[in-house]
Write a protein that holds these residues in place. Sequence first.
Motif, PDB file in Angstrom:
ATOM      1  N   GLY A 244       0.811  -1.212   0.000  1.00 15.17           N
ATOM      2  CA  GLY A 244       0.000   0.000   0.000  1.00 15.17           C
ATOM      3  C   GLY A 244       0.838   1.252   0.000  1.00 15.17           C
ATOM      4  N   TRP A 245       2.019   1.190   0.628  1.00 17.28           N
ATOM      5  CA  TRP A 245       2.890   2.371   0.655  1.00 17.28           C
ATOM      6  C   TRP A 245       3.384   2.709  -0.751  1.00 17.28           C
ATOM      7  CZ3 TRP A 245       2.226   4.980   4.799  1.00 17.28           C
ATOM      8  CH2 TRP A 245       1.981   4.327   6.018  1.00 17.28           C
ATOM      9  N   LEU A 246       3.550   1.694  -1.602  1.00 18.25           N
ATOM     10  CA  LEU A 246       3.959   1.962  -2.975  1.00 18.25           C
ATOM     11  C   LEU A 246       2.890   2.764  -3.699  1.00 18.25           C
ATOM     12  CD1 LEU A 246       6.000  -0.383  -2.321  1.00 18.25           C
ATOM     13  CD2 LEU A 246       5.761  -1.062  -4.714  1.00 18.25           C
ATOM     14  N   TRP A 247       1.641   2.317  -3.573  1.00 15.82           N
ATOM     15  CA  TRP A 247       0.562   3.017  -4.279  1.00 15.82           C
ATOM     16  C   TRP A 247       0.289   4.391  -3.676  1.00 15.82           C
ATOM     17  CZ3 TRP A 247       1.886  -0.075  -7.506  1.00 15.82           C
ATOM     18  CH2 TRP A 247       1.131  -0.480  -8.605  1.00 15.82           C
ATOM     19  N   LEU A 248       0.509   4.541  -2.374  1.00 19.15           N
ATOM     20  CA  LEU A 248       0.389   5.855  -1.763  1.00 19.15           C
ATOM     21  C   LEU A 248       1.418   6.803  -2.355  1.00 19.15           C
ATOM     22  CD1 LEU A 248      -0.851   7.723   0.385  1.00 19.15           C
ATOM     23  CD2 LEU A 248       0.866   6.869   1.995  1.00 19.15           C
ATOM     24  N   ALA A 249       2.656   6.319  -2.523  1.00 18.22           N
ATOM     25  CA  ALA A 249       3.703   7.143  -3.119  1.00 18.22           C
ATOM     26  C   ALA A 249       3.376   7.471  -4.571  1.00 18.22           C
ATOM     27  CB  ALA A 249       5.049   6.418  -3.022  1.00 18.22           C
ATOM     28  N   VAL A 250       2.867   6.484  -5.319  1.00 19.20           N
ATOM     29  CA  VAL A 250       2.482   6.737  -6.712  1.00 19.20           C
ATOM     30  C   VAL A 250       1.405   7.810  -6.786  1.00 19.20           C
ATOM     31  CG1 VAL A 250       1.310   5.726  -8.714  1.00 19.20           C
ATOM     32  CG2 VAL A 250       3.130   4.459  -7.579  1.00 19.20           C
ATOM     33  N   SER A 283      12.634   4.096 -12.391  1.00 17.54           N
ATOM     34  CA  SER A 283      11.797   3.543 -11.318  1.00 17.54           C
ATOM     35  C   SER A 283      11.697   2.024 -11.431  1.00 17.54           C
ATOM     36  CB  SER A 283      10.406   4.181 -11.366  1.00 17.54           C
ATOM     37  OG  SER A 283       9.693   3.789 -12.533  1.00 17.54           O
ATOM     38  N   LEU A 284      11.622   1.505 -12.659  1.00 15.93           N
ATOM     39  CA  LEU A 284      11.572   0.051 -12.845  1.00 15.93           C
ATOM     40  C   LEU A 284      12.881  -0.601 -12.421  1.00 15.93           C
ATOM     41  CD1 LEU A 284       9.879  -0.131 -16.379  1.00 15.93           C
ATOM     42  CD2 LEU A 284       8.804  -0.526 -14.184  1.00 15.93           C
ATOM     43  N   ALA A 285      14.007  -0.019 -12.845  1.00 15.55           N
ATOM     44  CA  ALA A 285      15.307  -0.586 -12.499  1.00 15.55           C
ATOM     45  C   ALA A 285      15.548  -0.530 -10.996  1.00 15.55           C
ATOM     46  CB  ALA A 285      16.411   0.153 -13.250  1.00 15.55           C
ATOM     47  N   LEU A 286      15.152   0.570 -10.367  1.00 17.39           N
ATOM     48  CA  LEU A 286      15.367   0.740  -8.933  1.00 17.39           C
ATOM     49  C   LEU A 286      14.568  -0.289  -8.134  1.00 17.39           C
ATOM     50  CD1 LEU A 286      16.827   2.529  -6.860  1.00 17.39           C
ATOM     51  CD2 LEU A 286      14.800   4.003  -6.841  1.00 17.39           C
ATOM     52  N   ILE A 296      13.356   2.208  -0.372  1.00 18.23           N
ATOM     53  CA  ILE A 296      13.787   2.371  -1.759  1.00 18.23           C
ATOM     54  C   ILE A 296      12.634   2.063  -2.714  1.00 18.23           C
ATOM     55  CG2 ILE A 296      15.366   1.499  -3.522  1.00 18.23           C
ATOM     56  CD1 ILE A 296      17.417   1.016  -1.362  1.00 18.23           C
ATOM     57  N   ALA A 297      11.860   1.033  -2.384  1.00 20.16           N
ATOM     58  CA  ALA A 297      10.712   0.701  -3.225  1.00 20.16           C
ATOM     59  C   ALA A 297       9.705   1.850  -3.256  1.00 20.16           C
ATOM     60  CB  ALA A 297      10.047  -0.572  -2.712  1.00 20.16           C
ATOM     61  N   ALA A 298       9.469   2.471  -2.089  1.00 19.75           N
ATOM     62  CA  ALA A 298       8.545   3.607  -2.041  1.00 19.75           C
ATOM     63  C   ALA A 298       9.094   4.789  -2.833  1.00 19.75           C
ATOM     64  CB  ALA A 298       8.290   4.010  -0.599  1.00 19.75           C
ATOM     65  N   PHE A 299      10.409   4.993  -2.789  1.00 18.47           N
ATOM     66  CA  PHE A 299      11.003   6.081  -3.570  1.00 18.47           C
ATOM     67  C   PHE A 299      10.837   5.824  -5.063  1.00 18.47           C
ATOM     68  CE2 PHE A 299      14.678   7.918  -5.816  1.00 18.47           C
ATOM     69  CZ  PHE A 299      14.459   9.269  -5.534  1.00 18.47           C
ATOM     70  N   SER A 300      11.010   4.569  -5.479  1.00 20.52           N
ATOM     71  CA  SER A 300      10.801   4.244  -6.891  1.00 20.52           C
ATOM     72  C   SER A 300       9.359   4.524  -7.297  1.00 20.52           C
ATOM     73  CB  SER A 300      11.160   2.782  -7.165  1.00 20.52           C
ATOM     74  OG  SER A 300      10.125   1.899  -6.742  1.00 20.52           O
ATOM     75  N   ALA A 301       8.418   4.284  -6.373  1.00 20.88           N
ATOM     76  CA  ALA A 301       7.009   4.562  -6.657  1.00 20.88           C
ATOM     77  C   ALA A 301       6.763   6.066  -6.795  1.00 20.88           C
ATOM     78  CB  ALA A 301       6.129   3.974  -5.555  1.00 20.88           C
ATOM     79  N   LEU A 302       7.450   6.867  -5.989  1.00 21.62           N
ATOM     80  CA  LEU A 302       7.352   8.326  -6.132  1.00 21.62           C
ATOM     81  C   LEU A 302       7.804   8.760  -7.517  1.00 21.62           C
ATOM     82  CD1 LEU A 302       8.711   9.605  -2.688  1.00 21.62           C
ATOM     83  CD2 LEU A 302       6.407   9.978  -3.581  1.00 21.62           C
ATOM     84  N   VAL A 303       8.937   8.229  -7.936  1.00 18.79           N
ATOM     85  CA  VAL A 303       9.478   8.581  -9.249  1.00 18.79           C
ATOM     86  C   VAL A 303       8.521   8.130 -10.350  1.00 18.79           C
ATOM     87  CG1 VAL A 303      11.389   8.197 -10.856  1.00 18.79           C
ATOM     88  CG2 VAL A 303      11.856   8.498  -8.418  1.00 18.79           C
ATOM     89  N   PHE A 304       8.003   6.910 -10.222  1.00 16.83           N
ATOM     90  CA  PHE A 304       7.088   6.389 -11.236  1.00 16.83           C
ATOM     91  C   PHE A 304       5.806   7.215 -11.305  1.00 16.83           C
ATOM     92  CE2 PHE A 304       3.422   3.750 -12.358  1.00 16.83           C
ATOM     93  CZ  PHE A 304       3.810   3.281 -13.610  1.00 16.83           C
ATOM     94  N   GLY A 305       5.225   7.535 -10.149  1.00 16.52           N
ATOM     95  CA  GLY A 305       3.969   8.282 -10.131  1.00 16.52           C
ATOM     96  C   GLY A 305       4.105   9.639 -10.788  1.00 16.52           C
ATOM     97  N   LEU A 306       5.167  10.370 -10.464  1.00 17.06           N
ATOM     98  CA  LEU A 306       5.368  11.688 -11.071  1.00 17.06           C
ATOM     99  C   LEU A 306       5.587  11.566 -12.569  1.00 17.06           C
ATOM    100  CD1 LEU A 306       5.777  14.733 -10.809  1.00 17.06           C
ATOM    101  CD2 LEU A 306       8.197  14.302 -10.325  1.00 17.06           C
ATOM    102  N   ALA A 307       6.403  10.592 -12.976  1.00 16.66           N
ATOM    103  CA  ALA A 307       6.706  10.433 -14.397  1.00 16.66           C
ATOM    104  C   ALA A 307       5.473  10.022 -15.188  1.00 16.66           C
ATOM    105  CB  ALA A 307       7.827   9.405 -14.577  1.00 16.66           C
TER     106      ALA A 307
END
Length: 423
Positions: A244-250, A283-286, A296-307
Amino acid sequence: MKLPSSTSFALLGAALIAISYGLARFAFGLFVPPIRAELELTPYVIGLIGALPLVSFVLATVVAPLAAVRLGARNTALLSGGFGTVGLAVISQASGGVSLGVGVFACGICTGLMMPALTAAMQALVKRSLHGRVSSVMNAGTSVGVVIAVPTILFMAGAWRYAYASFAVLAVIGMVATWFFIPSVSRVTPSTAAPPPPITAMQWMRLFRLSLFAFMMGFVSAAYWIFAPDLVVSLGNLPSGSTGWLWLAVGVAGLGGAVVADLADRNNPPITQALMLMMLAASLALLAASPGQLAIAAFSALVFGLAYMSLTGLYLMTGIRLLPGRLSMGPVLPFIAVSLGQATGSPMVGLLVNDFGYAGAFSMFSAIGIVVAMLSPFYPRSLEQEADEGAEEETGLQAAYDYQLQDEKGEPFRHESIPVKDS
């Protein structure tokens, strides 16, 4: 019924997009781990099911402009909400891959009908100069829906059936709001109005290039939307609730997509697209490199969501500018292309996961994203942007010529002093 203002309409549209896109479509990936475990589905089957709402989205989008004209904006939006309610309810009661597929297919129809319905209402309620900005705000509603889905997985881990039942209730509330606040109109065209000019070959070429970029972005992003939660659970051994934290970050990062898309549309779309595609690939590679590290997974989700939200908003606004006055085509074509890309990429990711594992599949898709980003100089510009750049270039050349004449004669140059000679 009091018609909403441009701001109120944008917020209402964002709420309806949150339900149709965020909950009915993109929240599915968040629940893949518990659904796959309970229904005993393989990654390849999940990939096929994940492609179904994208296919139905494309089919619905093709007929949606005609439905908006024949049925009106309100009735088309109500039809969208009806499909969403039924689809979400069927998912909540799914007993296997077939019933799950039926539910997500209905949700895809809901998604495909909603934006054209809102676009038809926007043409009647919002000034043309604000169409791009209002569309960008509504597009950001996807992030809101994703954020709404997060508490259900954080506090109801494993209870995905109750989560989807609650989403169905929200869809019903959205239908009530549609009935009271969306006007029952389609685009109003005066009888004396001239028809829009025919689409030129140059416009078709620009739309083709835009659609190619949108298709490839959708293809690459399918890996994250469908399999990112399953990756951190299967490969990183994180608990299902932590996804859920991944989708929250996205969702949170995606809210900034409206701002980025608006700035990019008015400045340099090709450079912005290149940057956002590189972020998407990163974000995929991270995530593939550190699936067991939640931070780190949540940070990748932040990057993915913005992009992702920035790119979809940029494609939406570029489509509007490439075909001004044709909102039934300009913003719709790139969205169809994104969905076709995701429908193609979803089963491909599932197949690669079976053969090479999650890390290998995500790394391959990341490499594809980098290659597409390198081709961003071919991203299409609108006629107005190219005209402005041409005027600036012409001014620069004229200034250089003036300076050269001044240097040769030793006196200031004036345009009116040049005699015109016959050849």
